[in-house]
Motif scaffolding. Structure first.
Motif, PDB file in Angstrom:
ATOM      1  N   GLU A 109      -6.410   5.012  -8.164  1.00 55.05           N
ATOM      2  CA  GLU A 109      -6.318   5.225  -6.716  1.00 55.05           C
ATOM      3  C   GLU A 109      -5.173   3.992  -6.198  1.00 55.05           C
ATOM      4  OE1 GLU A 109      -7.946   7.206  -4.803  1.00 55.05           O
ATOM      5  OE2 GLU A 109      -8.880   7.941  -6.571  1.00 55.05           O
ATOM      6  N   ASP A 110      -4.544   4.323  -5.149  1.00 52.99           N
ATOM      7  CA  ASP A 110      -3.624   3.602  -4.645  1.00 52.99           C
ATOM      8  C   ASP A 110      -4.151   1.891  -4.611  1.00 52.99           C
ATOM      9  OD1 ASP A 110      -2.222   5.791  -4.177  1.00 52.99           O
ATOM     10  OD2 ASP A 110      -2.305   5.667  -2.108  1.00 52.99           O
ATOM     11  N   ALA A 148       2.493   1.651  -3.330  1.00 54.27           N
ATOM     12  CA  ALA A 148       1.329   2.470  -4.250  1.00 54.27           C
ATOM     13  C   ALA A 148       1.396   3.931  -4.060  1.00 54.27           C
ATOM     14  CB  ALA A 148       0.072   1.840  -4.098  1.00 54.27           C
ATOM     15  N   ALA A 149       1.410   4.361  -2.907  1.00 51.17           N
ATOM     16  CA  ALA A 149       1.369   5.714  -2.399  1.00 51.17           C
ATOM     17  C   ALA A 149       2.424   6.651  -3.144  1.00 51.17           C
ATOM     18  CB  ALA A 149       1.064   6.060  -1.012  1.00 51.17           C
ATOM     19  N   THR A 157       2.174  -2.747  -8.102  1.00 50.32           N
ATOM     20  CA  THR A 157       3.356  -2.536  -7.031  1.00 50.32           C
ATOM     21  C   THR A 157       4.223  -3.784  -6.922  1.00 50.32           C
ATOM     22  OG1 THR A 157       1.813  -3.586  -5.423  1.00 50.32           O
ATOM     23  CG2 THR A 157       1.844  -1.220  -5.622  1.00 50.32           C
ATOM     24  N   GLN A 217       0.901  -1.110  -0.045  1.00 57.83           N
ATOM     25  CA  GLN A 217       0.005  -0.002   0.068  1.00 57.83           C
ATOM     26  C   GLN A 217       0.949   1.308  -0.114  1.00 57.83           C
ATOM     27  OE1 GLN A 217      -2.859  -0.478   3.489  1.00 57.83           O
ATOM     28  NE2 GLN A 217      -3.321  -2.456   2.731  1.00 57.83           N
ATOM     29  N   SER A 277       2.413   6.901  -6.915  1.00 57.91           N
ATOM     30  CA  SER A 277       1.405   8.055  -7.182  1.00 57.91           C
ATOM     31  C   SER A 277       2.131   9.427  -6.803  1.00 57.91           C
ATOM     32  CB  SER A 277       0.123   7.890  -6.426  1.00 57.91           C
ATOM     33  OG  SER A 277      -0.585   6.859  -6.870  1.00 57.91           O
TER      34      SER A 277
END
Length: 428
Positions: free
Chosen positions: A314-315, A301-302, A324, A298, A305
């Motif tokens: 979106e993440d 992913a952030a 990822t 997670q 971005s």
């Protein structure tokens, strides 16, 4: 020379092991146990042997790395006996054994024979070690149930073990600082390796594992195993994954450094380090280690971005689409002890979304784990994504800019305490 406090803790450590092993032997119907330290096998078609470090249970008791053909006998209610192989030999030196308090608890005998000792009244005996080196030793060899139970004795570290791991981290950090300085000075991978060894005072053969030292795109090979002797024309990045053995115990530390002018890459390193520290803060009793791994995805992913590497998703969608995993293909870490990937980490298989995860347990006080998220630019993993339906979300221009930097990994060693975690790498 180790300080008195550490030597006192070691005495407590072997007393605790005596209790744990007596319980394990009783549970499996054995009266005594003979542990072989092992020996280095010879290379095929050669008269030279591979470098030797030692069998895990033997190191767990003694910390004596590199001691071949030694034997340790454990019995309920009696002092352990260590046969130390010290032949009369003009080809090789016998390493002296310093006098330390643990020798008041373990009886030390010298032997000039590599063979298993003759035991007085071993009763029902188990013998463990490399099957090729157990020779004529009597007793049941490597019983599966007992071996699994003995692996469990290494899961929750004693205070002595944690102190050894902390010191191994201190030594490794000195090496990592020297490696970074060598990189900034324009050294080759080989030169950086020499700087690391000089700062740690440890031959690479005695290290817990072969150091990974990758410049530029080499940093994108997870277990890169070669050292270029010439520096590249322009050093854009350094990834070094290197540890130290101290009294048998391993540190496992990774750092990534951006070269001059690599502001984009430096920003991604900074973002990954912030994520890595948050993941380290998750270490606590009762936490499922798999949850830390999933939280890492997670966070990746952030970061993808935030850095503009992935846009328009979106993440959670970045994770669910498998993007990822193309940037972070390995597990978040593993157990650490007298082996770098210490035993008993996977009582259950790794989940489908984390096939390479080496640890699937709920954390308990005394466990020591690594936390090592990564973000890499590996062509063989990214090309399928770029050729698929997620291609439009990836920033090809930025990927092409960063591809030559190889990748990033940041790794610390964390012990689970009664109330949380203690980062041995940041505060050794």
């Amino acid at each position: 020379m180790p300080d008195d406090a550490l030597l006192s803790l070691q005495l407590d450590h072997v007393k605790e092991l005596q209790t744990r092993y007596e319980s394990a032997l009783a549970d499996h119907g054995f009266d005594s146990l003979l542990i072989a330290s092992g020996a280095a096998p010879y290379r095929y078609g050669d008269d030279q042997a591979w470098h030797f470090q030692g069998y895990g249970p033997f190191l767990h008791w003694t910390g004596l790395t590199g001691r071949e053909h030694c034997w340790l006998w454990i019995r309920a209610g009696q002092k352990p006996v260590l046969w130390l192989y010290q032949p009369v030999d003009f080809w090789h030196a016998n390493r002296p054994l310093p006098e330390e308090p643990w020798q008041t608890f373990i009886e030390v005998r010298r032997s000039q024979s590599p063979e298993a000792p003759l035991l007085n009244d071993p009763a029902r005996l188990a013998v463990i070690g490399d099957p090729a080196l157990l020779g004529a030793a009597v007793g049941e060899r490597n019983p599966d149930g007992l071996l699994r139970t003995l692996d469990e004795t290494r899961v929750r570290k004693t205070a002595y073990e944690i102190d050894c791991l902390a010191h191994a981290n201190t030594l490794a950090l000195a090496g990592h600082g020297a490696a970074r300085d060598a990189f900034v000075a324009g050294e080759s991978e080989f030169g950086i390796s020499l700087a690391y060894q000089r700062a740690t005072g440890q031959r690479e053969a005695d290290a817990p594992y072969h150091s990974i030292i990758g410049l530029n795109d080499h940093a994108g090979t997870l277990h890169y195993q070669y050292y270029d002797t010439q520096p590249p024309g322009h050093s854009r990045s350094l990834l070094i994954d290197a540890g130290v053995r101290f009294r048998g115990y391993c540190s496992d530390v990774t750092r990534t450094t951006a070269g001059p002018g690599e502001s984009h890459f430096a920003a991604v390193i900074h973002g990954l380090e912030r994520l890595q520290l948050r993941l380290c803060d998750m270490v606590a009793p009762g936490v499922d280690y798999i949850d830390i791994h999933r939280k890492a995805h997670q966070g990746i992913a952030a970061l993808l971005s935030a850095t503009g590497l992935v846009t328009g998703l979106e993440d959670q969608d970045i994770v669910e689409r498998g993007i990822t995993r193309a940037f972070f293909p390995h597990g978040i870490g593993h157990f650490l002890g007298v082996q770098v990937h210490d035993v008993a980490g996977k009582p259950t298989p790794a989940p489908e979304d984390a096939p390479f995860l080496r640890l699937t347990r709920t954390l308990e006080p005394g466990m020591v784990v690594t936390i090592e998220p990564g973000l890499y630019f590996i062509p063989s993993l990214l090309e399928p994504v770029l050729a698929g339906e997620s291609e439009r979300y990836l920033n090809r221009e930025l990927l092409n800019l960063l591809r030559g930097c190889g990748g990033i990994r940041i790794e610390d060693n964390v012990v689970v305490t009664e109330t949380g975690g203690r980062n041995l790498t940041r505060t050794p």
